[in-house]
Design a protein around this motif. Sequence first.
Motif, mmCIF file in Angstrom:
data_model
loop_
_atom_site.group_PDB
_atom_site.id
_atom_site.type_symbol
_atom_site.label_atom_id
_atom_site.label_comp_id
_atom_site.label_asym_id
_atom_site.label_seq_id
_atom_site.Cartn_x
_atom_site.Cartn_y
_atom_site.Cartn_z
ATOM 1 N N LEU A 143 -6.796 32.064 21.573
ATOM 2 C CA LEU A 143 -6.212 33.484 21.486
ATOM 3 C C LEU A 143 -5.053 33.794 22.810
ATOM 4 O O LEU A 143 -5.294 32.942 23.435
ATOM 5 C CB LEU A 143 -7.592 34.328 21.842
ATOM 6 N N PRO A 144 -4.358 34.679 22.502
ATOM 7 C CA PRO A 144 -3.403 34.881 23.636
ATOM 8 C C PRO A 144 -3.962 34.819 25.043
ATOM 9 O O PRO A 144 -3.397 34.423 26.093
ATOM 10 C CB PRO A 144 -2.609 36.094 23.217
ATOM 11 N N SER A 145 -5.196 35.699 25.310
ATOM 12 C CA SER A 145 -5.686 35.832 26.494
ATOM 13 C C SER A 145 -6.248 34.549 26.779
ATOM 14 O O SER A 145 -6.576 34.370 28.155
ATOM 15 C CB SER A 145 -6.633 37.003 26.241
ATOM 16 N N ASP A 179 3.279 36.111 22.282
ATOM 17 C CA ASP A 179 2.161 36.876 21.660
ATOM 18 C C ASP A 179 1.577 37.645 22.700
ATOM 19 O O ASP A 179 2.091 37.820 23.841
ATOM 20 C CB ASP A 179 1.165 36.076 21.014
ATOM 21 N N GLY A 180 0.464 38.446 22.445
ATOM 22 C CA GLY A 180 -0.385 38.931 23.508
ATOM 23 C C GLY A 180 -1.565 39.634 23.011
ATOM 24 O O GLY A 180 -1.443 40.091 21.712
ATOM 25 N N THR A 181 -2.610 39.530 23.507
ATOM 26 C CA THR A 181 -3.793 40.278 22.995
ATOM 27 C C THR A 181 -3.905 41.860 23.470
ATOM 28 O O THR A 181 -3.436 41.987 24.739
ATOM 29 C CB THR A 181 -5.130 39.691 23.737
ATOM 30 N N ARG A 215 -9.386 44.184 18.056
ATOM 31 C CA ARG A 215 -8.472 43.143 18.579
ATOM 32 C C ARG A 215 -7.283 42.651 18.029
ATOM 33 O O ARG A 215 -7.408 42.165 16.897
ATOM 34 C CB ARG A 215 -9.424 41.973 19.091
ATOM 35 N N SER A 257 -3.127 40.880 17.729
ATOM 36 C CA SER A 257 -2.214 40.003 18.424
ATOM 37 C C SER A 257 -1.057 40.112 17.486
ATOM 38 O O SER A 257 -0.971 41.083 16.517
ATOM 39 C CB SER A 257 -2.604 38.645 18.289
ATOM 40 N N ARG A 258 0.040 39.395 17.953
ATOM 41 C CA ARG A 258 1.437 39.503 16.929
ATOM 42 C C ARG A 258 1.107 39.277 15.494
ATOM 43 O O ARG A 258 1.555 39.870 14.565
ATOM 44 C CB ARG A 258 2.368 38.790 17.460
ATOM 45 N N PRO A 307 -6.144 43.265 28.976
ATOM 46 C CA PRO A 307 -5.232 43.715 27.827
ATOM 47 C C PRO A 307 -4.863 45.114 27.848
ATOM 48 O O PRO A 307 -5.715 46.019 28.014
ATOM 49 C CB PRO A 307 -5.973 43.104 26.460
ATOM 50 N N TRP A 325 1.235 46.536 17.020
ATOM 51 C CA TRP A 325 1.855 45.542 17.834
ATOM 52 C C TRP A 325 3.249 45.993 18.205
ATOM 53 O O TRP A 325 3.890 45.711 19.342
ATOM 54 C CB TRP A 325 2.149 44.367 16.762
#
Length: 407
Positions: free
Chosen positions: A9-11, A134-136, A151, A153-154, A239, A290
Amino acid sequence: MIHLRDLPLPSTAQREIRALLTVGSPPYVSLYMPLQRTWNGSQHDQTLLRTLTETAHRALRDRGLSSDTPDALLTPLHEFQNTPETWPTDANGLVLFAAQGHHAVFPLPTAPEASVHVDERYHIRPLWDMLAVDGTFFVLGLAKGGVKLFRGSRHAMTSIPLSDIPTSLEEATQYDDPSSTLGYHTRAQTFGGGTSSVRAARYFGQEDNRTNVKDQILQFFRQLDNGVQEEMNKHVPRPPLILAGIDYLQGLYRKASSYDPLLLQGIDGPAIGGPSSQDWNENALHEEGWTIAADYFNAERQTAVQRHEQLQGTTPHLTAATLSTVVPAAVHGRVDTLFVPLHTEAWGQFDPHRHAMTIRDENESAPTDTELYNLATASTLLSSGTVYTEASDNAKGESSIRATLRY
């Protein structure tokens, strides 16, 4: 047998990439390959993987290793190649890692260029690019029938269960007759001298109960916010949260919530469906969510760029802008933020004890050389720095490396 792993995951990406950079022992083999998602794509993909593995085998032999070592190192990749039924069906690419004592395969959400790297560490720039851009983010859907947390992401979005907290107004306030208080109406009603929308009317009940319903919604949202923040606190950094629902409900939640960052822009329109929480259009929520989240993440990047440019003018010793200055700083843990080209490569050697670096021309590189841009990237991530990959940074399409230093 090599096993397919979930993409981080991005996080948690930086933590998991750091772990990836500390397992096994050299030489490290990294294979990136696109996948063909067609009816006959499996055969093509197996052939491509065979070709990449053979290239890696030759590179390992060029390093002076006996034939037994490359065979043992690459056997799990051959086994994976011969079991296409275990390959992911929803991925657009794969990255396969092999080292002494470690093997892993990750599905990729976007198709990479086919490549082979044999080095002193895994080649992680393409993987990091897919995670770092990306990013959560989270979307909280607010509706009469209930609330739902997503939740995203991209590349994907999934719903997240909220445990031990009420998830609907009826559950939170224990109405004796919720339908009479929060009925579904299609006739607009007058509020404060204005006219509410049809959607607003069907959520908020009859006019004479308006104040009571508003207070109960606020009470519910305060309870809900506690549960949402408990989920958010599992992620570092926290996030962004995006609200989805009609403006009235979004406004009440903002009044009840203390969460930061709660983004000002929310989602309404077709993505929020009808009056029931079961009507959420996840594809539309993901697309709109997004778009909002990407602006938030890009703002962080722009802040980092502006800081680097400011330091170049005021305290230039806290910046570096050449490969020969960035690599030593990264290896010694001095890089706070790294801007690195995604595709440019330079092979050579760096001796951290003598602070000596050799950069070779492409036709002069030795089999035991290391890729220096990847060395800077890996070293920065291992020292908990921030890495931004860049396709190009000027009108000519050229890329350069630069860094903001800690000291």
